[in-house]
Design a protein around this motif. Structure first.
Motif, PDB file in Angstrom:
ATOM      1  N   THR A 200       2.522  -5.161   5.720  1.00  0.00           N
ATOM      2  CA  THR A 200       3.629  -4.514   5.017  1.00  0.00           C
ATOM      3  C   THR A 200       4.211  -3.414   5.895  1.00  0.00           C
ATOM      4  OG1 THR A 200       2.278  -2.790   3.965  1.00  0.00           O
ATOM      5  CG2 THR A 200       2.462  -4.914   2.812  1.00  0.00           C
ATOM      6  N   PRO A 201       5.475  -3.036   5.655  1.00  0.00           N
ATOM      7  CA  PRO A 201       6.048  -1.920   6.426  1.00  0.00           C
ATOM      8  C   PRO A 201       5.251  -0.634   6.252  1.00  0.00           C
ATOM      9  CG  PRO A 201       7.788  -3.146   5.317  1.00  0.00           C
ATOM     10  CD  PRO A 201       6.493  -3.678   4.789  1.00  0.00           C
ATOM     11  N   GLU A 202       4.700  -0.415   5.043  1.00  0.00           N
ATOM     12  CA  GLU A 202       3.936   0.801   4.794  1.00  0.00           C
ATOM     13  C   GLU A 202       2.653   0.814   5.624  1.00  0.00           C
ATOM     14  OE1 GLU A 202       6.772   0.020   1.687  1.00  0.00           O
ATOM     15  OE2 GLU A 202       5.125  -1.234   2.432  1.00  0.00           O
ATOM     16  N   ALA A 203       1.989  -0.351   5.697  1.00  0.00           N
ATOM     17  CA  ALA A 203       0.753  -0.434   6.488  1.00  0.00           C
ATOM     18  C   ALA A 203       1.054  -0.238   7.969  1.00  0.00           C
ATOM     19  CB  ALA A 203       0.069  -1.775   6.250  1.00  0.00           C
ATOM     20  N   GLU A 204       2.143  -0.848   8.440  1.00  0.00           N
ATOM     21  CA  GLU A 204       2.508  -0.662   9.840  1.00  0.00           C
ATOM     22  C   GLU A 204       2.826   0.798  10.112  1.00  0.00           C
ATOM     23  OE1 GLU A 204       5.448  -2.509  13.278  1.00  0.00           O
ATOM     24  OE2 GLU A 204       5.940  -2.841  11.160  1.00  0.00           O
TER      25      GLU A 204
ATOM     26  N   HIS B 117      -8.557   3.474  11.230  1.00  0.00           N
ATOM     27  CA  HIS B 117      -7.469   3.171  10.302  1.00  0.00           C
ATOM     28  C   HIS B 117      -7.986   2.851   8.906  1.00  0.00           C
ATOM     29  CE1 HIS B 117      -3.479   1.856   9.063  1.00  0.00           C
ATOM     30  NE2 HIS B 117      -4.049   0.779   8.540  1.00  0.00           N
ATOM     31  N   HIS B 118      -8.988   2.000   8.801  1.00  0.00           N
ATOM     32  CA  HIS B 118      -9.430   1.516   7.496  1.00  0.00           C
ATOM     33  C   HIS B 118     -10.544   2.345   6.876  1.00  0.00           C
ATOM     34  CE1 HIS B 118      -7.029  -2.157   7.414  1.00  0.00           C
ATOM     35  NE2 HIS B 118      -7.285  -2.281   8.705  1.00  0.00           N
ATOM     36  N   GLU B 119     -11.356   2.999   7.695  1.00  0.00           N
ATOM     37  CA  GLU B 119     -12.539   3.680   7.174  1.00  0.00           C
ATOM     38  C   GLU B 119     -12.532   5.180   7.425  1.00  0.00           C
ATOM     39  OE1 GLU B 119     -15.520   2.047   5.656  1.00  0.00           O
ATOM     40  OE2 GLU B 119     -13.811   0.731   5.249  1.00  0.00           O
ATOM     41  N   ARG B 120     -11.632   5.641   8.242  1.00  0.00           N
ATOM     42  CA  ARG B 120     -11.630   7.041   8.696  1.00  0.00           C
ATOM     43  C   ARG B 120     -13.011   7.397   9.257  1.00  0.00           C
ATOM     44  NH1 ARG B 120      -6.923   6.765   9.833  1.00  0.00           N
ATOM     45  NH2 ARG B 120      -5.391   8.361   9.297  1.00  0.00           N
ATOM     46  N   ARG B 121     -13.513   6.481  10.091  1.00  0.00           N
ATOM     47  CA  ARG B 121     -14.756   6.669  10.806  1.00  0.00           C
ATOM     48  C   ARG B 121     -14.549   6.319  12.268  1.00  0.00           C
ATOM     49  NH1 ARG B 121     -19.418   4.051   6.768  1.00  0.00           N
ATOM     50  NH2 ARG B 121     -19.421   5.800   5.277  1.00  0.00           N
ATOM     51  N   VAL B 122     -15.306   6.977  13.135  1.00  0.00           N
ATOM     52  CA  VAL B 122     -15.266   6.667  14.561  1.00  0.00           C
ATOM     53  C   VAL B 122     -16.694   6.369  15.015  1.00  0.00           C
ATOM     54  CG1 VAL B 122     -14.750   7.505  16.883  1.00  0.00           C
ATOM     55  CG2 VAL B 122     -13.261   8.136  14.965  1.00  0.00           C
TER      56      VAL B 122
ATOM     57  N   GLY C 239      -2.581  -1.135  11.913  1.00  0.00           N
ATOM     58  CA  GLY C 239      -1.677  -0.991  10.785  1.00  0.00           C
ATOM     59  C   GLY C 239      -0.887  -2.259  10.504  1.00  0.00           C
ATOM     60  N   ARG C 240      -0.367  -2.886  11.546  1.00  0.00           N
ATOM     61  CA  ARG C 240       0.448  -4.093  11.362  1.00  0.00           C
ATOM     62  C   ARG C 240      -0.320  -5.209  10.682  1.00  0.00           C
ATOM     63  NH1 ARG C 240       3.271  -5.774  16.866  1.00  0.00           N
ATOM     64  NH2 ARG C 240       4.363  -7.199  15.464  1.00  0.00           N
TER      65      ARG C 240
ATOM     66  N   VAL D  33     -14.313  -4.494   6.918  1.00  0.00           N
ATOM     67  CA  VAL D  33     -13.163  -4.891   7.744  1.00  0.00           C
ATOM     68  C   VAL D  33     -13.378  -6.253   8.407  1.00  0.00           C
ATOM     69  CG1 VAL D  33     -12.504  -2.499   8.173  1.00  0.00           C
ATOM     70  CG2 VAL D  33     -14.002  -3.664   9.802  1.00  0.00           C
ATOM     71  N   SER D  34     -14.450  -6.947   8.034  1.00  0.00           N
ATOM     72  CA  SER D  34     -14.794  -8.199   8.720  1.00  0.00           C
ATOM     73  C   SER D  34     -13.773  -9.305   8.507  1.00  0.00           C
ATOM     74  CB  SER D  34     -16.182  -8.679   8.269  1.00  0.00           C
ATOM     75  OG  SER D  34     -16.190  -8.945   6.867  1.00  0.00           O
ATOM     76  N   GLY D  35     -12.917  -9.181   7.483  1.00  0.00           N
ATOM     77  CA  GLY D  35     -11.879 -10.185   7.293  1.00  0.00           C
ATOM     78  C   GLY D  35     -10.759 -10.100   8.313  1.00  0.00           C
ATOM     79  N   LEU D  36     -10.689  -8.999   9.045  1.00  0.00           N
ATOM     80  CA  LEU D  36      -9.640  -8.800  10.034  1.00  0.00           C
ATOM     81  C   LEU D  36     -10.084  -9.147  11.444  1.00  0.00           C
ATOM     82  CD1 LEU D  36      -8.369  -5.349   8.722  1.00  0.00           C
ATOM     83  CD2 LEU D  36      -7.316  -7.585   8.340  1.00  0.00           C
TER      84      LEU D  36
END
Length: 275
Positions: free
Chosen positions: A203-207, A95-100, A198-199, A24-27
């Motif tokens: 895309t609307p789907e990601a949001e 959101h991206h990894e389903r990890r906490v 998500g945003r 997720v480092s690109g975000l």
């Protein structure tokens, strides 16, 4: 680091938490260490006078931009910016990894931007994480497996609440804001981070997936948080449907010269019956 390089690097370190952070480092700038100049959350909470230093830097920036720096405005900005760190780290990985990950103050750090002094980079220092049974890293010794997504959401909520409670205790005397204001801001930070994760997909789907995460984590009111998720669809100015939410806290930007209340400010927006 582009996405392809991130995935290659993640494979090299195995599928632990470090791999998740690389993916997720690109975000968001995410580190595993604390370079000089970075702030450990635990150090900041242990020395609340450092919040005054942070507010001083913010006041200098506000006076340069707006010719004023009201105390309530600097207190609210720092309140929101600090809470964004544990909220966003937790939301991004859910959101991206389903990890906490652990969101303890001892295991989080951040870097303030040089100009507007908001958290620009973040560090996640621990290795432990909660995950689902299907997670490829579920057999790792630092992984704790939970039964389903609802249980994973409960872990995120509990870990964020524990961090926020320590922050509220440390910041309340320095910020001189009421307890309800502090927890309203904590509520906003969590839901906004889940929505934003998500945003960022563009895309609307990601949001929509981010909105679903917010509904999962904040499916009810969990005191001292002040609200369940308030995200809802409304008609936009161009006639399309868009997501919005009811804010719980005020940023006090309206105290700056010529600045109006923000859209959705709780000072001007009536609460819906039963909300």
């Amino acid at each position: 680091m582009n996405q392809q390089r991130s995935f290659r690097a993640a494979q090299e370190v195995g599928d632990g938490l470090a791999a998740s952070l690389l993916r997720v480092s690109g975000l968001q700038e995410l580190r595993r260490d604390v370079p000089d100049g970075w702030i450990r959350c635990a150090d900041l909470l242990a020395t609340p006078s450092r919040f005054d230093e942070w507010r001083g830097r913010l006041g200098t920036w506000l006076r340069r931009e707006h010719d004023a720096a009201p105390d309530r405005t600097t207190a609210s900005y720092v309140l929101t910016w600090y809470l964004h760190v544990p909220a966003y780290v937790g939301a991004l990985l859910l959101h991206h990894e389903r990890r906490v990950p652990s969101l303890k103050p001892e295991e989080l750090a951040f870097r303030l931007a040089d100009d507007q002094p908001h958290p620009e980079g973040m560090a996640v220092l621990g290795d432990d994480f909660h995950c689902l049974p299907t997670d490829p890293g579920s057999a790792r010794p630092e992984a704790t497996v939970v039964r389903d997504e609802r249980a994973l959401a409960a872990v995120l909520r509990a870990r964020y609440l524990a961090h926020a409670a320590r922050f509220v205790q440390a910041y309340a005397p320095a910020g001189r804001l009421g307890r309800r204001t502090l927890w309203a801001a904590a509520t906003d930070a969590l839901e906004n981070s889940l929505w934003w994760a998500g945003r960022q997909g563009g895309t609307p789907e990601a949001e929509g997936a981010g909105v679903a995460d917010a509904a999962l984590v904040l499916d009810a009111v969990y005191p001292p948080l002040t609200s369940a998720s308030t995200l809802r669809l409304v008609d936009g100015a161009d006639g399309t449907r868009e997501w919005t939410r009811r804010r719980e806290s005020c940023c006090f930007s309206y105290l700056l010269p010529a600045e109006p209340e923000c859209d959705g400010c709780p000072r001007t927006c009536a609460r819906r019956p039963g909300s």
